[in-house]
Enzyme design. Structure first.
Site, PDB file in Angstrom:
ATOM      1  N   VAL A  45      86.325  32.231 -66.675  1.00  0.00           N
ATOM      2  CA  VAL A  45      87.521  33.083 -66.032  1.00  0.00           C
ATOM      3  C   VAL A  45      87.124  32.997 -64.562  1.00  0.00           C
ATOM      4  O   VAL A  45      85.960  33.035 -63.885  1.00  0.00           O
ATOM      5  CB  VAL A  45      87.094  34.536 -66.560  1.00  0.00           C
ATOM      6  CG1 VAL A  45      88.269  35.501 -65.451  1.00  0.00           C
ATOM      7  CG2 VAL A  45      87.288  34.922 -67.894  1.00  0.00           C
ATOM      8  N   CYS A  46      88.163  32.778 -63.805  1.00  0.00           N
ATOM      9  CA  CYS A  46      87.839  32.720 -62.271  1.00  0.00           C
ATOM     10  C   CYS A  46      87.126  31.618 -61.943  1.00  0.00           C
ATOM     11  O   CYS A  46      87.028  30.472 -62.397  1.00  0.00           O
ATOM     12  CB  CYS A  46      87.599  34.261 -61.873  1.00  0.00           C
ATOM     13  SG  CYS A  46      87.854  34.274 -59.917  1.00  0.00           S
TER      14      CYS A  46
END
Length: 244
Positions: A100-101
């Site tokens: 994520v990210c």
């Protein structure tokens, strides 16, 4: 099914907790928060603390591994040899490897994204090619085989719902979505650079760059650059990848 969510100092909380709230609805799953050792991990706010339940050594073959990002400590995590060695090892047997990210950059530092399309937070997209990845700037979730990457922070919820759908079918994913009442209807439409005004984009970019300032990066960046250079040399010589 064992699911391991990586924790490290300074991680962005929602990167980990958003997917956690979705993935814990997979039937018969065992969720672990993993780090160097069990114990408290201070997140990027400096106030909120998450608890690592297991060490890397205790979690040798998770079915799913998820790496969250950070506003200021991604680079430090990218230079963490123990973390990278563990990621390289568990990726060999995982069913899904997720990020994520800016967690995608940590996967990249472990050599996992080479030759794969991937996404990350908009401010970090330009760094993906340094690790052999192919940036997908307009996509919120990108699958490449068992590797699934998500864009910034809130996109981790979308990623986790996608994985539930893949593992348990569409109906289960929709049930989980309804249980969480995940029905985004934001008051504003500036959640992606393509939608934000120039003024908003420049202000957000300046704020992100300011938040990313971390004195430890002056030590971590040379480690990352040296490791990348060494791995390129070893690759040309046909030697095994060095993740020390």
């Amino acid at each position: 099914m064992q699911i391991a969510i990586v924790l490290y100092p300074g991680l962005t909380t929602l990167d980990a907790i958003g997917p956690y709230e979705v993935l814990r609805n997979i039937p018969d799953c065992e969720l672990r928060f993993v780090s160097h050792k069990p114990g408290p991990i201070v997140t990027d706010s400096g106030v909120l603390v998450l608890g690592a339940t297991h060490s890397y050594e205790e979690t040798s073959a998770p079915d799913i591994v998820l790496v969250p990002g950070s506003e200021a400590n991604t680079t430090t995590a990218m230079a963490d040899g123990r973390l990278l060695q563990w990621l390289t090892k568990v990726h060999q047997t995982s069913r899904y490897t997720l990020s994520v990210c800016s967690g995608a950059l940590i996967l990249g530092a472990a050599g996992i994204l080479k030759g794969h399309p991937a996404t990350t937070h908009w401010i970090a997209q330009s760094m993906l090619p340094q690790f052999g990845a192919e940036p997908q700037r307009e996509k919120r979730v990108v699958q490449s085989g068992k590797i699934v990457t998500a864009a910034g922070v809130s996109a981790g919820i979308d990623l986790a719902l996608f994985v539930v759908g893949e593992l348990c079918g569409r109906q289960r994913a929709e049930i989980v979505q309804l249980l969480l009442e995940y029905d985004p209807q934001p008051s504003f439409q500036s959640g992606h650079p393509s939608k934000a005004s120039k003024a908003v984009f420049e202000a957000a970019r300046a704020e992100m760059l300011d938040r990313a300032k971390n004195p430890r990066n002056t030590l971590s960046v040379p480690v990352i650059l040296w490791r990348n250079a060494l791995n390129k040399i070893r690759s040309r010589l046909g030697l095994a990848r060095n993740s020390a």
